[in-house]
Design an enzyme around this catalytic site. Sequence first.
Site, PDB file in Angstrom:
ATOM      1  N   THR A  72       0.828  -1.205   0.000  1.00 44.01           N
ATOM      2  CA  THR A  72       0.000   0.000   0.000  1.00 44.01           C
ATOM      3  C   THR A  72       0.861   1.254   0.000  1.00 44.01           C
ATOM      4  O   THR A  72       0.614   2.201  -0.738  1.00 44.01           O
ATOM      5  CB  THR A  72      -0.933   0.003   1.222  1.00 44.01           C
ATOM      6  OG1 THR A  72      -1.774  -1.157   1.165  1.00 44.01           O
ATOM      7  CG2 THR A  72      -1.795   1.247   1.239  1.00 44.01           C
ATOM      8  N   ARG A 233       3.025   0.506  11.903  1.00 52.28           N
ATOM      9  CA  ARG A 233       4.397   0.736  11.450  1.00 52.28           C
ATOM     10  C   ARG A 233       5.318   0.801  12.662  1.00 52.28           C
ATOM     11  O   ARG A 233       4.968   1.349  13.704  1.00 52.28           O
ATOM     12  CB  ARG A 233       4.512   2.050  10.653  1.00 52.28           C
ATOM     13  CG  ARG A 233       3.931   1.991   9.253  1.00 52.28           C
ATOM     14  CD  ARG A 233       4.768   1.115   8.340  1.00 52.28           C
ATOM     15  NE  ARG A 233       4.247   1.068   6.978  1.00 52.28           N
ATOM     16  CZ  ARG A 233       3.409   0.159   6.503  1.00 52.28           C
ATOM     17  NH1 ARG A 233       2.941  -0.773   7.331  1.00 52.28           N
ATOM     18  NH2 ARG A 233       3.019   0.173   5.247  1.00 52.28           N
ATOM     19  N   ASP A 257       3.879  -6.395  15.547  1.00 53.41           N
ATOM     20  CA  ASP A 257       4.159  -7.088  14.286  1.00 53.41           C
ATOM     21  C   ASP A 257       5.155  -6.294  13.444  1.00 53.41           C
ATOM     22  O   ASP A 257       5.598  -6.772  12.406  1.00 53.41           O
ATOM     23  CB  ASP A 257       2.838  -7.278  13.519  1.00 53.41           C
ATOM     24  CG  ASP A 257       3.011  -8.018  12.207  1.00 53.41           C
ATOM     25  OD1 ASP A 257       3.597  -9.119  12.217  1.00 53.41           O
ATOM     26  OD2 ASP A 257       2.571  -7.492  11.165  1.00 53.41           O
ATOM     27  N   GLU A 262      13.795  -3.433  10.433  1.00 52.91           N
ATOM     28  CA  GLU A 262      13.410  -4.796  10.080  1.00 52.91           C
ATOM     29  C   GLU A 262      14.406  -5.395   9.085  1.00 52.91           C
ATOM     30  O   GLU A 262      14.749  -4.740   8.114  1.00 52.91           O
ATOM     31  CB  GLU A 262      11.991  -4.804   9.479  1.00 52.91           C
ATOM     32  CG  GLU A 262      10.940  -4.342  10.483  1.00 52.91           C
ATOM     33  CD  GLU A 262       9.549  -4.177   9.899  1.00 52.91           C
ATOM     34  OE1 GLU A 262       8.597  -4.002  10.672  1.00 52.91           O
ATOM     35  OE2 GLU A 262       9.411  -4.195   8.658  1.00 52.91           O
ATOM     36  N   HIS A 284       6.370  -8.996  10.912  1.00 54.30           N
ATOM     37  CA  HIS A 284       5.684  -8.175   9.909  1.00 54.30           C
ATOM     38  C   HIS A 284       4.846  -9.056   8.971  1.00 54.30           C
ATOM     39  O   HIS A 284       4.982  -9.015   7.745  1.00 54.30           O
ATOM     40  CB  HIS A 284       6.701  -7.364   9.099  1.00 54.30           C
ATOM     41  CG  HIS A 284       6.097  -6.145   8.465  1.00 54.30           C
ATOM     42  ND1 HIS A 284       6.778  -4.963   8.316  1.00 54.30           N
ATOM     43  CD2 HIS A 284       4.867  -5.922   7.934  1.00 54.30           C
ATOM     44  CE1 HIS A 284       6.011  -4.063   7.717  1.00 54.30           C
ATOM     45  NE2 HIS A 284       4.848  -4.630   7.475  1.00 54.30           N
ATOM     46  N   TRP A 287      -0.287  -8.534   7.510  1.00 55.61           N
ATOM     47  CA  TRP A 287      -0.898  -8.183   6.219  1.00 55.61           C
ATOM     48  C   TRP A 287      -1.019  -9.382   5.284  1.00 55.61           C
ATOM     49  O   TRP A 287      -1.705  -9.303   4.268  1.00 55.61           O
ATOM     50  CB  TRP A 287      -0.030  -7.140   5.507  1.00 55.61           C
ATOM     51  CG  TRP A 287       1.334  -7.658   5.138  1.00 55.61           C
ATOM     52  CD1 TRP A 287       2.446  -7.690   5.932  1.00 55.61           C
ATOM     53  CD2 TRP A 287       1.725  -8.252   3.904  1.00 55.61           C
ATOM     54  NE1 TRP A 287       3.506  -8.262   5.282  1.00 55.61           N
ATOM     55  CE2 TRP A 287       3.089  -8.616   4.015  1.00 55.61           C
ATOM     56  CE3 TRP A 287       1.062  -8.507   2.708  1.00 55.61           C
ATOM     57  CZ2 TRP A 287       3.799  -9.233   2.991  1.00 55.61           C
ATOM     58  CZ3 TRP A 287       1.761  -9.117   1.669  1.00 55.61           C
ATOM     59  CH2 TRP A 287       3.124  -9.467   1.824  1.00 55.61           C
TER      60      TRP A 287
END
Length: 312
Positions: A72, A233, A257, A262, A284, A287
């Site tokens: 996104t 985020r 998450d 990262e 992460h 999603w």
Amino acid sequence: MKIVFLDAYSISDTDLAPLQRLGNFIAYDFTTPEQTVERCKDADIVITNKVLLFSKELEQLPKLKLICVAATGTNNVDTSYAEEKGIIVKNVAGYSTSSVAECTLMFALALSHQLLYYDNFIKDKSYSKSNRTFHLARAFSEMSSKKWGIIGLGNIGKNVARLATELGAQVCYYSTSRRNTDTDYPSVSLDELLSESDIISIHAPLNPQTENLITYDKLCRMKKSAYIINVARGGIINEAGLAQALNEERISGAATDVFSKEPLPSDNSLLNIKDPTRLLLTPHLSWASSEARQRLVDGIAQNIISFTENKR
């Protein structure tokens, strides 16, 4: 038409047929910064999830016409420079809403029901060594009657609000942009949300208004019995502050998450919590349900089709 996917590992075992049928398609599992230009130099279209395409890369790619971001957000692309060079940038919105909302609910239930503690109680053989059928050392309670505070009431936040309401929770929200005026749920100040909520979940973008929004001092304003969840985020919650609040038992637990860096560095303070059963960490992935990843691929394919049709 040559199409290059720079980091296909990011969508794992998803069916890429919708992309493969659109041209000369090449998918690389992972691409380092040193490999980016070489792999993109003959491409008409480049697909990237996390690989950076900034001015120093784009200026070396004269054939490039379209960048499809497999996400996104488009913060991994210099969109201003791309526009200057006539390169179109397209993202995919909405594909992960259900996945993130369901993961948020999963985290909330796992934390409030002390699942990490009880799972560990079995696996470390404490249960086997006991002579009792029941072990109720940590109380857990139902979601009904709880107050759930949502930071960022966009599409994902609204879906979380709906799921929480269906379980009987009372929902309120704080708008980080100050522009959201949703009338289905009460809007409150951040201080009120922090001090009154039993569960807090974050669904806001990372920007100057939200970076370091939740510090140690803010966490100390929460109920000691409360939980906080970040599926938005990294960088919105101060990680050192979160570790300190957990170690001092200022809050009951947390789930995150996403991280400010990262993958998570091995020396990050979140990996040294005194009681790790009070902190749930995932890489992460909220999603990335199988369905969401397929919707993402289909959305990228549609972006490419729309681009080629407009070029005719």
